[in-house]
Write an enzyme that holds these catalytic residues in place. Structure first.
Site, PDB file in Angstrom:
ATOM      1  N   HIS A 144      13.730  -3.154  23.445  1.00  0.00           N
ATOM      2  CA  HIS A 144      14.257  -2.364  22.325  1.00  0.00           C
ATOM      3  C   HIS A 144      15.790  -2.400  22.437  1.00  0.00           C
ATOM      4  O   HIS A 144      16.333  -2.564  23.531  1.00  0.00           O
ATOM      5  CB  HIS A 144      13.737  -0.931  22.496  1.00  0.00           C
ATOM      6  N   ASP A 221      11.813   1.240  31.025  1.00  0.00           N
ATOM      7  CA  ASP A 221      11.867   1.960  29.760  1.00  0.00           C
ATOM      8  C   ASP A 221      10.426   2.320  29.392  1.00  0.00           C
ATOM      9  O   ASP A 221       9.641   1.461  28.975  1.00  0.00           O
ATOM     10  CB  ASP A 221      12.510   1.053  28.702  1.00  0.00           C
ATOM     11  N   GLN A 224       7.328   3.765  25.248  1.00  0.00           N
ATOM     12  CA  GLN A 224       6.035   3.490  24.602  1.00  0.00           C
ATOM     13  C   GLN A 224       4.873   3.530  25.590  1.00  0.00           C
ATOM     14  O   GLN A 224       3.744   3.231  25.215  1.00  0.00           O
ATOM     15  CB  GLN A 224       6.080   2.113  23.907  1.00  0.00           C
ATOM     16  N   LYS A 247       7.830  11.162  21.479  1.00  0.00           N
ATOM     17  CA  LYS A 247       6.744  10.182  21.315  1.00  0.00           C
ATOM     18  C   LYS A 247       5.485  10.643  22.055  1.00  0.00           C
ATOM     19  O   LYS A 247       4.436  10.031  21.936  1.00  0.00           O
ATOM     20  CB  LYS A 247       7.190   8.819  21.840  1.00  0.00           C
TER      21      LYS A 247
END
Ligand code: C6P
Length: 427
Positions: A144, A221, A224, A247
């Protein structure tokens, strides 16, 4: 290698045996999310933009309202009742995050605004102290922008080089080529646990092992990943792990940086201000201990309390069961939409989380998104802040459906019907 073994390698203990939700359980979960009870353009809302941000259960909304109605005060500053109570609740939220990630200590948990700020913190603090001219930072080709640009800023500033591990046509990292890019000049590896554009689950355990063989620290990271799978930072042995509250069914404006205590203790502050100091004179300031050293200014107290409620909500249901449910939806959706003529799925890694990116021949993804919206189906279209991934696949954008705890197979049927409508319009 079996799927279970591959999952283990990937740091993803996908719960093949975890029991799927019964119809009654799923209905109960859906009832926890007030926003889902509405219609959009006269159709029941089907919310498939969960990778961008997930919806909030009543427990989170109530925790935030309760905080403002009964507790609101600044933390670490007052001796009065409300301030002490707010401080206790903020501290409790940190312990909940510690437990969620299985960190050794709550002091290894730093509250930030989100994944983006967590990565910028590491780049500007650890990076500026440890990366010099000629050094390298190694990332992957599926990051990302939040895990690209902070490193570019650092490398530009320091005369260092950003190296990129390539991905194949399925959207999988070429691990051999990635390993070859690890060199004596590599000072940090930063890698996404799950790609937001492709759904690929990276073999982060393997990556960390390879990097550690060369004494290179690794930032993961987890934006997600944290909402969908068990993350155990001790088992992964990652040096830094970042995720966003919004999220994982929590509020916006709050996120987490986990860092190993030894690294955090040695790192210089990221921002200056209140709460991060031990003493201040005009000549010199000394700094507070971690985690406060990295939390300058009044933090998002209500956000931390909301995140606490969100992580409890997820843990009570069981992250394994959530992951199993989403995996079931992913498989159902992949089968359903891959039968649609002229549709191509982008990202077909053998290990995927609940993200389904696709393109339709001769139809711009924005048109797909607009027509689906008229059917009440919310997806995301565009480059998903992953322009290099789009470039890798020679496309400007994709349409992306991403799944969460409250989604159903019937909603995927609605998505498939909506895509057929798009095809009729553009026939
Ligand atoms: N991806 C998406 O729709 P923030 O904005 O700081 O909460 O998260 C940034 C971020 C970092 N890494 C990954 C892998 C991400 O997916 C995201 C956010 C959203 O895909 C918004 S662009």
């Amino acid at each position: 290698m079996t799927t279970a073994a591959r999952n283990f390698e990937a740091g993803l203990q996908r719960p093949e045996d975890a029991q799927l939700f019964s119809r009654a359980e799923l209905e109960k979960i859906r009832a926890d999310f007030p926003i889902l009870q509405q219609k959009v353009h006269g159709k029941p809302l089907v919310y498939f933009d969960n990778a961008a941000t997930s919806q909030k259960p009543r427990a989170v909304i109530d925790a935030i309202v309760r905080y403002y109605e009964t507790t609101n005060a600044n933390i670490h500053r007052g001796v009065h009742f409300l301030s002490e109570r707010a401080t206790e609740q903020h501290d409790a939220a940190r312990r909940t995050v510690q437990k969620f990630l299985n960190a050794r200590s709550a002091n290894e948990i730093i509250f930030v605004r989100g994944t983006t700020e967590a990565i910028n913190l590491v780049a500007q603090s650890y990076g500026r102290a440890n990366v010099g001219p000629g050094d390298e930072v190694l990332i992957t080709g599926m990051e990302h922008h939040s895990d690209i640009v902070p490193w570019q800023l650092l490398c530009d500033d320091k005369g260092a080089k950003l190296c990129v591990g390539p991905i194949d046509d399925n959207g999988e990292l070429l691990i051999g080529e990635f390993a070859d890019l690890l060199s004596p000049r590599t000072k940090l590896v930063a890698v996404t646990h799950v790609s937001n554009a492709l759904g690929t689950v990276n073999p982060v355990r393997k990556i960390i092992e390879l990097a550690h063989e060369r004494n290179v620290p690794v930032l993961v990271d987890g934006a997600q990943a944290a909402p969908h799978m068990k993350v155990d930072v001790q088992e992964l042995d990652c040096d830094f792990y970042a995720f966003s509250g919004h999220k994982v069914y929590g509020p916006t404006g709050i996120g987490v940086l986990y860092g190993k205590a030894a690294l955090l203790n040695a790192m210089p502050p990221y921002q200056g201000g209140g709460d991060m100091i031990a003493s201040v004179t005009f000549q010199k300031s000394t700094y507070n201990k971690v985690p406060y050293k990295f939390e300058a200014g009044t933090p998002d107290i209500a956000g931390a309390i909301g995140l606490d409620a969100a992580l409890r909500y997820v843990s009570d249901i069981g992250i394994d069961r959530i992951g199993a449910h989403e995996h079931d939806l992913l498989e159902y959706a992949t089968t359903a939409i891959s039968q649609i003529p002229s549709l191509q799925i982008v990202g077909s890694a053998s290990e995927k989380a609940g993200v389904l990116s696709f393109v339709l021949e001769n139809v711009h993804p924005h048109d797909i998104g607009t027509i689906l919206d008229q059917e009440g189906v919310a997806i995301r279209t565009g480059h998903h802040c992953s322009q290099p991934v789009m470039r890798r696949f020679n496309i400007p954008a994709t349409a992306r459906a991403s799944f969460a705890i409250y989604n159903t197979r019937e909603e995927i049927d609605a998505l498939a019907r909506g895509i057929e409508k798009v095809r009729e319009v553009f026939a």
